[in-house]
Design an enzyme around this catalytic site. Structure first.
Site, PDB file in Angstrom:
ATOM      1  N   GLY A   1       0.829  -1.188   0.000  1.00 43.61           N
ATOM      2  CA  GLY A   1       0.000   0.000   0.000  1.00 43.61           C
ATOM      3  C   GLY A   1       0.868   1.244   0.000  1.00 43.61           C
TER       4      GLY A   1
ATOM      5  N   ASP B   1      -8.294  -0.783   0.953  1.00 41.23           N
ATOM      6  CA  ASP B   1      -8.799   0.579   1.142  1.00 41.23           C
ATOM      7  C   ASP B   1      -8.929   1.341  -0.169  1.00 41.23           C
ATOM      8  OD1 ASP B   1      -8.522  -0.066   3.858  1.00 41.23           O
ATOM      9  OD2 ASP B   1      -6.504   0.777   3.937  1.00 41.23           O
TER      10      ASP B   1
ATOM     11  N   GLY C   1     -11.155   0.524   5.764  1.00 44.33           N
ATOM     12  CA  GLY C   1     -10.914   1.597   4.818  1.00 44.33           C
ATOM     13  C   GLY C   1      -9.975   2.677   5.308  1.00 44.33           C
TER      14      GLY C   1
END
Length: 364
Positions: free
Chosen positions: A115, A141, A184
């Protein structure tokens, strides 16, 4: 030209990671004649001596890897080489040891699946060690910038939608307000997409401030139409009414998002007298088998990442834009966070479906 590529997964796991690894193995070994070395447990594997790594061959990854959740290489969320947590509670810069681990493998390039936070750390590590790096965006997310979708998001959205599908009949049977808390972090993509797909009555996301009275008015409007139940989906990063994060202290002392569902249940019961129940999906969103779309995106990303290595496009990240796989500068991708646009098309879709975003008294 033959060479050796390393690949690792970093940060939280998500559906589709193994599909990325499988695709990279096919393209690297059969497409270019490279060796592909899988580094285990992300940067933590680089600290072991010998380094925790193994060669990845396409034939060894069939038939399960495309369909399997999690990551066959293992991962970590605590391996920041610039501030690595030590047993005595202190933090130490271990970049030298990790760079040495990369060099010991004889790598010509490293593919990092992560990420925005993981890619930011790994880019710093690569710069410090002169490592040729290519990034692959993964996160449920969906908050990595410069790509329309990241590996793992579609599956997480599907899991949340299926949860709403399952909650609706029991909500109607018992005349309750069912609140679904989804993951999220600071982005509301999962809540917004699943709320639309799952027919939620209220969607709350971090990007749009809400008030409990506005939600209460929406519930009252439903009651006047004869509805005795409602579905509310809320992203974990939504704050309380005063704007304070709602967090839970973990055993290790870390504060993580969690608890906004219970907070809302209490406040709505106070405000309306509604009978509320809360479901927190948590890591169910991470551990599900990857959806067909996630498998497809992951496969395209893994294949293209190896092509970028072969072409010498380092310090870049694969991305999905306009139904195509492209590459973008990694520095630009990690410099920002992709959040929900409050005036964007999906928010307008939700409002057009009479879904309350919690910010308009008497309306949506």
């Amino acid at each position: 030209m033959a060479g050796t590529i390393g690949i690792l997964t970093s940060g939280g796991d998500c559906p589709g990671l193994n599909a990325v690894i499988r695709a990279a193995a096919y393209r690297a070994v059969r497409g270019y004649g490279y060796r592909l070395i899988g580094i285990e447990n992300s940067t933590e594997g680089l600290l072991e001596r010998p380094v925790a790594a193994r060669e990845l061959l396409p034939e060894a990854l069939e038939p399960h890897s495309l369909r399997a959740a999690g990551t066959m290489l293992g991962t970590t969320t605590r391996g920041d080489p610039f501030a690595y947590p030590m047993p005595d509670g202190t933090k130490k810069d271990l970049t030298g040891e990790m760079i040495e681990g990369v060099r010991s493998l004889g790598l010509d390039a490293l593919i990092a699946i992560g990420g925005d936070g993981s890619l930011r750390i790994l880019r710093r590590l690569a710069a410090a060690g002169g490592i040729n790096l290519v990034g692959v965006p993964k996160t449920i997310d969906n908050d990595v910038a410069m790509t329309e979708v990241s590996v793992g998001f579609d599956t997480a959205m599907r899991v949340a939608t299926e949860a709403l599908d399952a909650l609706q009949p029991t909500a109607a049977s018992h005349h309750r307000v069912m609140i679904l808390e989804v993951m999220g972090r600071d982005a509301g993509h999962i809540a917004l997409a699943s709320g639309i797909a799952g027919g939620a009555d209220v969607i709350l996301i971090p990007e749009i401030p809400y008030t409990v009275p506005a939600i209460a008015q929406k519930l009252e409007r439903l009651r006047k139409t004869g509805r005795t139940s409602a579905l509310v989906v809320v992203a974990e990063g939504v704050p309380d009414e005063d704007g304070n994060p709602v967090t839970t202290r973990q055993p290790g002392g870390q504060d993580t998002y969690g608890g906004i569902g219970q907070y809302l249940a209490h406040r709505l019961s106070e405000q309306t007298g509604a009978r509320t129940r809360v479901t927190v999906l948590g890591h169910l969103q991470r551990g599900a088998a990857p959806s067909p779309r996630d498998r497809m995106i992951a496969s395209a990303f893994g294949e293209h990442a190896v092509d970028l290595v072969a072409e010498g496009h380092f310090d870049s990240m694969v991305a999905w834009q306009n139904r195509s796989v492209i590459h973008v500068p990694l520095a630009e991708a990690i410099a920002q966070t992709r959040r929900v646009e409050p005036e964007g098309s999906l928010v307008e879709t939700a409002r057009g479906l009479d879904i309350s975003m919690g910010d308009m008294p008497g309306g949506n």
